[in-house]
Design a protein around this motif. Structure first.
Motif, PDB file in Angstrom:
ATOM      1  N   VAL A  18       0.834  -1.205   0.000  1.00  0.00           N
ATOM      2  CA  VAL A  18       0.000   0.000   0.000  1.00  0.00           C
ATOM      3  C   VAL A  18       0.868   1.254   0.000  1.00  0.00           C
ATOM      4  N   GLU A  19       1.925   1.260   0.783  1.00  0.00           N
ATOM      5  CA  GLU A  19       2.827   2.413   0.824  1.00  0.00           C
ATOM      6  C   GLU A  19       3.517   2.631  -0.523  1.00  0.00           C
ATOM      7  N   VAL A  20       3.963   1.566  -1.146  1.00  0.00           N
ATOM      8  CA  VAL A  20       4.624   1.672  -2.456  1.00  0.00           C
ATOM      9  C   VAL A  20       3.637   2.182  -3.502  1.00  0.00           C
ATOM     10  N   LEU A  21       2.430   1.654  -3.494  1.00  0.00           N
ATOM     11  CA  LEU A  21       1.415   2.107  -4.452  1.00  0.00           C
ATOM     12  C   LEU A  21       1.048   3.573  -4.231  1.00  0.00           C
ATOM     13  N   LEU A  22       1.018   3.990  -2.992  1.00  0.00           N
ATOM     14  CA  LEU A  22       0.710   5.383  -2.679  1.00  0.00           C
ATOM     15  C   LEU A  22       1.796   6.315  -3.227  1.00  0.00           C
ATOM     16  N   VAL A  23       3.055   5.947  -3.072  1.00  0.00           N
ATOM     17  CA  VAL A  23       4.159   6.761  -3.598  1.00  0.00           C
ATOM     18  C   VAL A  23       4.103   6.806  -5.127  1.00  0.00           C
ATOM     19  N   VAL A  24       3.847   5.675  -5.770  1.00  0.00           N
ATOM     20  CA  VAL A  24       3.751   5.634  -7.229  1.00  0.00           C
ATOM     21  C   VAL A  24       2.593   6.512  -7.700  1.00  0.00           C
ATOM     22  N   PHE A  25       1.469   6.468  -7.015  1.00  0.00           N
ATOM     23  CA  PHE A  25       0.307   7.284  -7.374  1.00  0.00           C
ATOM     24  C   PHE A  25       0.629   8.772  -7.250  1.00  0.00           C
ATOM     25  N   ILE A  26       1.286   9.166  -6.184  1.00  0.00           N
ATOM     26  CA  ILE A  26       1.649  10.579  -5.984  1.00  0.00           C
ATOM     27  C   ILE A  26       2.606  11.043  -7.078  1.00  0.00           C
ATOM     28  N   LEU A  27       3.597  10.232  -7.412  1.00  0.00           N
ATOM     29  CA  LEU A  27       4.532  10.589  -8.495  1.00  0.00           C
ATOM     30  C   LEU A  27       3.817  10.706  -9.836  1.00  0.00           C
ATOM     31  N   ALA A  28       2.871   9.824 -10.094  1.00  0.00           N
ATOM     32  CA  ALA A  28       2.114   9.884 -11.349  1.00  0.00           C
ATOM     33  C   ALA A  28       1.284  11.162 -11.426  1.00  0.00           C
ATOM     34  N   MET A  29       0.675  11.537 -10.310  1.00  0.00           N
ATOM     35  CA  MET A  29      -0.126  12.769 -10.291  1.00  0.00           C
ATOM     36  C   MET A  29       0.751  14.004 -10.503  1.00  0.00           C
ATOM     37  N   LEU A  30       1.899  14.044  -9.865  1.00  0.00           N
ATOM     38  CA  LEU A  30       2.801  15.184 -10.038  1.00  0.00           C
ATOM     39  C   LEU A  30       3.306  15.278 -11.475  1.00  0.00           C
ATOM     40  N   SER A  31       3.646  14.165 -12.072  1.00  0.00           N
ATOM     41  CA  SER A  31       4.127  14.201 -13.454  1.00  0.00           C
ATOM     42  C   SER A  31       3.004  14.580 -14.416  1.00  0.00           C
ATOM     43  N   ALA A  32       1.774  14.186 -14.113  1.00  0.00           N
ATOM     44  CA  ALA A  32       0.648  14.571 -14.963  1.00  0.00           C
ATOM     45  C   ALA A  32       0.414  16.080 -14.934  1.00  0.00           C
ATOM     46  N   ILE A  33       0.782  16.718 -13.858  1.00  0.00           N
ATOM     47  CA  ILE A  33       0.631  18.170 -13.747  1.00  0.00           C
ATOM     48  C   ILE A  33       1.823  18.895 -14.365  1.00  0.00           C
ATOM     49  N   VAL A  34       3.024  18.429 -14.121  1.00  0.00           N
ATOM     50  CA  VAL A  34       4.241  19.143 -14.503  1.00  0.00           C
ATOM     51  C   VAL A  34       4.570  18.998 -15.993  1.00  0.00           C
ATOM     52  N   ILE A  35       4.454  17.809 -16.549  1.00  0.00           N
ATOM     53  CA  ILE A  35       4.891  17.572 -17.934  1.00  0.00           C
ATOM     54  C   ILE A  35       4.133  18.439 -18.947  1.00  0.00           C
ATOM     55  N   PRO A  36       2.809  18.554 -18.893  1.00  0.00           N
ATOM     56  CA  PRO A  36       2.136  19.443 -19.859  1.00  0.00           C
ATOM     57  C   PRO A  36       2.562  20.905 -19.729  1.00  0.00           C
ATOM     58  N   ARG A  37       2.818  21.342 -18.515  1.00  0.00           N
ATOM     59  CA  ARG A  37       3.260  22.732 -18.332  1.00  0.00           C
ATOM     60  C   ARG A  37       4.642  22.959 -18.931  1.00  0.00           C
ATOM     61  N   LEU A  38       5.516  21.993 -18.809  1.00  0.00           N
ATOM     62  CA  LEU A  38       6.847  22.122 -19.379  1.00  0.00           C
ATOM     63  C   LEU A  38       6.795  22.161 -20.902  1.00  0.00           C
ATOM     64  N   SER A  39       5.972  21.312 -21.505  1.00  0.00           N
ATOM     65  CA  SER A  39       5.890  21.307 -22.966  1.00  0.00           C
ATOM     66  C   SER A  39       5.232  22.583 -23.483  1.00  0.00           C
ATOM     67  N   ALA A  40       4.252  23.105 -22.758  1.00  0.00           N
ATOM     68  CA  ALA A  40       3.624  24.361 -23.173  1.00  0.00           C
ATOM     69  C   ALA A  40       4.609  25.521 -23.058  1.00  0.00           C
ATOM     70  N   SER A  41       5.408  25.531 -22.013  1.00  0.00           N
ATOM     71  CA  SER A  41       6.362  26.622 -21.856  1.00  0.00           C
ATOM     72  C   SER A  41       7.466  26.551 -22.905  1.00  0.00           C
ATOM     73  N   SER A  42       7.832  25.364 -23.346  1.00  0.00           N
ATOM     74  CA  SER A  42       8.849  25.271 -24.394  1.00  0.00           C
ATOM     75  C   SER A  42       8.290  25.757 -25.729  1.00  0.00           C
ATOM     76  N   GLU A  43       7.018  25.538 -25.993  1.00  0.00           N
ATOM     77  CA  GLU A  43       6.408  26.050 -27.234  1.00  0.00           C
ATOM     78  C   GLU A  43       6.340  27.577 -27.196  1.00  0.00           C
ATOM     79  N   ILE A  44       6.020  28.134 -26.054  1.00  0.00           N
ATOM     80  CA  ILE A  44       6.000  29.593 -25.910  1.00  0.00           C
ATOM     81  C   ILE A  44       7.400  30.154 -26.110  1.00  0.00           C
TER      82      ILE A  44
END
Length: 163
Positions: A18-44
């Motif tokens: 459960v602890e491992v799955l929780l950490v993986v879930f948190i990392l997935a959520m953070l990457s889902a937020i950060v990656i689109p912002r990085l690609s949008a800023s590079s296009e700008i």
């Protein structure tokens, strides 16, 4: 008794599923937020780099006009099919080079780089003018020059020296 104590210590040294799955879930959520912002800023950033290049080209044309009394004429600017410009009166004295490597946005094949088209007598741009990421619009008599920077789809003007 000693065996039971060792077993208890070993059980507390690892992580539960459960602890491992929780950490993986948190990392997935953070990457889902950060990656689109990085690609949008590079296009700008790519758009802004092309706008800056457009400013530099217009400044070079204006310096040419101040020193020579007229802008380069349409026939003095040679553009090849890959978006590179050769202009003996302009390059390298006023600007070092105008090649497709100077543009940063990802455009369709053959549309990256620079283009040259003629301004009409009233200073307007013909509707059928071919378009590249950065366009130089010149008159045949050297009386006017305009530079426009387009978005990667070539359907929106990001910057124009006429404004």
């Amino acid at each position: 008794m000693q065996f039971e104590q060792r077993k208890g210590k070993e059980a507390q040294q690892g992580f539960t599923l459960v602890e491992v799955l929780l950490v993986v879930f948190i990392l997935a959520m953070l990457s889902a937020i950060v990656i689109p912002r990085l690609s949008a800023s590079s296009e700008i950033a790519r758009r802004n780099a092309d706008i800056s290049t457009g400013h530099q080209v217009k400044s070079a044309l204006d310096r040419y006009q101040v020193e020579n009394g007229i802008y380069p004429k349409t026939m003095e600017i040679i553009r090849d099919t890959s978006g590179n410009i050769t202009a003996a009166p302009l390059i390298p004295k006023y600007i070092s080079k105008l090649t497709q490597d100077n543009t940063q946005q990802d455009a369709a094949a053959g549309k990256k780089g620079f283009g040259v088209a003629s301004l009409s007598a009233d200073g307007s741009i013909p509707d059928d003018a071919e378009s590249n990421l950065i366009m130089l619009y010149l008159t045949t008599d050297g009386s006017a020059a305009e530079v426009r920077v387009y978005d990667s789809g070539l359907n929106k003007v990001l910057w124009s020296s006429a404004n």
